[in-house]
Design an enzyme around this catalytic site. Structure first.
Site, PDB file in Angstrom:
ATOM      1  CB  CYS A 175      23.712 -21.516  -0.785  1.00 14.07           C
ATOM      2  SG  CYS A 175      22.561 -22.388   0.275  1.00 14.07           S
ATOM      3  CG  HIS A 176      19.688 -17.232   1.314  1.00 15.22           C
ATOM      4  ND1 HIS A 176      20.536 -17.627   2.334  1.00 15.22           N
ATOM      5  CD2 HIS A 176      19.449 -15.908   1.503  1.00 15.22           C
ATOM      6  CE1 HIS A 176      20.784 -16.587   3.109  1.00 15.22           C
ATOM      7  NE2 HIS A 176      20.140 -15.526   2.620  1.00 15.22           N
TER       8      HIS A 176
ATOM      9  CG  ASN B  17      25.588 -24.314   2.376  1.00 17.89           C
ATOM     10  OD1 ASN B  17      26.219 -24.604   3.375  1.00 17.89           O
ATOM     11  ND2 ASN B  17      24.947 -23.168   2.243  1.00 17.89           N
TER      12      ASN B  17
ATOM     13  CD  GLU C 200      19.925 -12.129   3.575  1.00 18.16           C
ATOM     14  OE1 GLU C 200      20.543 -11.670   2.581  1.00 18.16           O
ATOM     15  OE2 GLU C 200      20.248 -13.194   4.128  1.00 18.16           O
TER      16      GLU C 200
ATOM     17  CE1 TYR D 173      23.439 -21.505  -8.190  1.00 10.88           C
ATOM     18  CE2 TYR D 173      21.977 -20.184  -9.554  1.00 10.88           C
ATOM     19  CZ  TYR D 173      22.164 -21.049  -8.496  1.00 10.88           C
ATOM     20  OH  TYR D 173      21.097 -21.449  -7.728  1.00 10.88           O
TER      21      TYR D 173
END
Length: 158
Positions: free
Chosen positions: A124-125, A116, A151, A93
């Site tokens: 945002c993850h 979002n 990912e 953040y």
């Protein structure tokens, strides 16, 4: 009036919406009432669904879709910054706040991330706490973990 389409995904039933300009929303459907939406599978929604399918299969790392996001200037800047985080990587953040030129705005970044409207498309993850813990996610920590692990697994297979 927004057009929307619902489909099953590995994380649950997703709804994608568009306004004729671009994708406006992507969210998990949880017994929501869709006011101002009409169910209509447009070419843009079909393409968004196709790209999401490729993403979940580990074959797509960058979405190529028009977005039509609406928010405050800070939210729009935050969401644009999120789209610069490479697939399979994370930022804190604080790093996003610094990228926005507001290094003290960590909580504001968290608030903007929580609003979002197009999760996954606006990743945002990929934002975590400075200590490496996951932090919040509007769709739940287990889904955030799933997306990050998806990912990571596909990034390491490059």
């Amino acid at each position: 009036m927004k057009n929307c389409w619902h489909f099953d995904s590995p994380i649950g039933l997703l709804t994608i919406a568009e306004d004729g300009i671009g994708i406006t929303d992507l969210f998990l459907r949880k017994n929501q009432i869709f006011k101002g939406f009409q169910e209509k599978r447009t070419p843009l929604l079909q393409e968004a669904q196709r790209q999401l399918g490729a993403y979940f299969a580990g074959k797509l790392r960058e979405f190529r879709l028009s977005l039509s996001l609406h928010g405050t200037n800070f939210q729009l800047a935050d969401w644009a910054a999120l789209q610069t985080i490479p697939y399979g990587e994370t930022r804190s953040y604080g790093q996003i706040a610094a990228q926005l030129g507001k290094p003290e705005a960590c909580r504001a970044v968290g608030g903007a991330n929580g609003r979002n409207p197009a999760m996954i498309f606006v990743p945002c993850h990929r934002v975590i706490c400075a200590d490496g813990s996951l932090g919040g996610f509007s769709s739940g920590e287990e889904i955030k973990r799933f997306l990050l692990e998806l990912e990571k697994a596909h990034r390491s297979s490059e």
